[in-house]
Design an enzyme around this catalytic site. Structure first.
Site, short mmCIF file in Angstrom:
data_model
loop_
_atom_site.label_atom_id
_atom_site.label_comp_id
_atom_site.label_asym_id
_atom_site.label_seq_id
_atom_site.Cartn_x
_atom_site.Cartn_y
_atom_site.Cartn_z
N TYR A 50 11.08 6.37 15.96
CA TYR A 50 11.39 6.76 14.52
C TYR A 50 12.80 7.47 13.95
O TYR A 50 13.03 7.20 13.45
CB TYR A 50 10.23 7.50 14.06
CG TYR A 50 9.43 7.31 12.41
CD1 TYR A 50 8.85 6.28 12.10
CD2 TYR A 50 9.72 8.72 11.53
CE1 TYR A 50 8.58 6.04 10.35
CE2 TYR A 50 9.51 8.88 10.67
CZ TYR A 50 9.30 7.82 9.48
OH TYR A 50 8.99 7.44 8.80
N ARG A 110 0.45 -1.49 -0.41
CA ARG A 110 -0.04 0.29 -0.18
C ARG A 110 0.87 1.43 -0.17
O ARG A 110 2.04 0.97 -0.16
CB ARG A 110 -0.84 0.05 1.31
CG ARG A 110 -0.25 -0.13 2.70
CD ARG A 110 -1.21 -0.18 3.76
NE ARG A 110 -1.82 -1.99 3.35
CZ ARG A 110 -1.51 -2.57 4.07
NH1 ARG A 110 0.41 -3.02 4.10
NH2 ARG A 110 -1.92 -4.02 3.45
#
Length: 239
Positions: free
Chosen positions: A146, A17
């Site tokens: 992150y 995706r």
């Protein structure tokens, strides 16, 4: 000169995706045989000639996939796109979430690079492109895990570029800015508008903006580019 050697295989992680799917489509259009890797798949994505359900943090599983693909043809390109977020302010972040993000976003790309590099070195040819982030370059509140993983990916890329340049292998990063994906669409509208106001180009990026940059770095036109971080952010961050 053909942009892509006929029949060569490109591995794209996180291909089911978003940005990964756009990359798979773009590479297929220029002649790559794409092996898409993801944790789960829904529907039929015709862009990927090969679809594999795989956890990139499992080195043995990654190495086994690479061995099977190498038995079918040459792996000429690896795109490390798979990634996750587990956002929280650092003093409230679950240590397990810190480790998980590093495992997927940094150890996962290492596993894939470690598995494909011996074959690329034996052939004196290959391309590796890893998706880092604008937040690796500037930091981001709530994303210590992150940003750390993506900054580590930059350091790993530069090290691997130095190690493999003499073997005809290029290793580069793309640092996307604010890109329209399922993840960014989930951001509250007030924050989205504030982010858009910081983009000189006056729009958010699209997955196709990133895919086009991957296609360029994977082409012979980029054979003399290695160890670089290519920012694709509409001018939002100019380091």
């Amino acid at each position: 000169m053909s942009p892509t050697p006929p029949g060569r295989i490109a591995i794209v992680t996180g291909a089911a995706r978003g940005i990964g799917a756009a990359i798979a489509h773009a590479l297929t259009e220029v002649g790559w045989r794409v092996a898409g890797v993801d944790r789960s798949w829904s529907g039929e994505d015709e862009a990927c000639a090969i679809r594999e359900t795989l956890d990139v943090t499992d080195y043995e599983a990654v190495a086994n996939l690479v061995a099977r693909l190498e038995a079918e043809g040459e792996i000429g390109l690896l795109v490390n796109n798979a990634g996750i977020t587990r956002d929280a302010i650092a003093h409230k972040m679950d240590p397990a979430d810190f480790r998980l993000v590093l495992e997927v976003n940094l150890v996962g790309p290492f596993n894939a690079c470690r598995a494909v590099l011996p074959g690329m070195r034996a052939r004196n040819a290959g391309k590796i492109v890893s998706l880092t982030s604008m937040n690796a370059l500037r930091g981001a509140a709530g994303q210590a895990n992150y940003a750390a993983a993506k900054a580590g990916l930059i350091g790993m890329t530069k090290s691997m570029a130095l190690e493999n340049a003499g073997k005809g292998i290029t290793v580069n990063c793309i640092a996307p800015g604010y890109i329209e994906t399922e993840m960014t669409r989930a951001i509250p509208s007030q924050l989205r508008e504030a982010e858009l106001a910081r983009i000189p180009a006056g729009r958010v990026g699209t997955p196709e903006d990133i895919a086009g940059t991957v296609v360029f770095l994977a082409s012979p036109a980029a054979d003399f580019i290695t160890g670089q971080v290519i920012s694709v952010n509409g001018g939002q961050l100019m380091p």
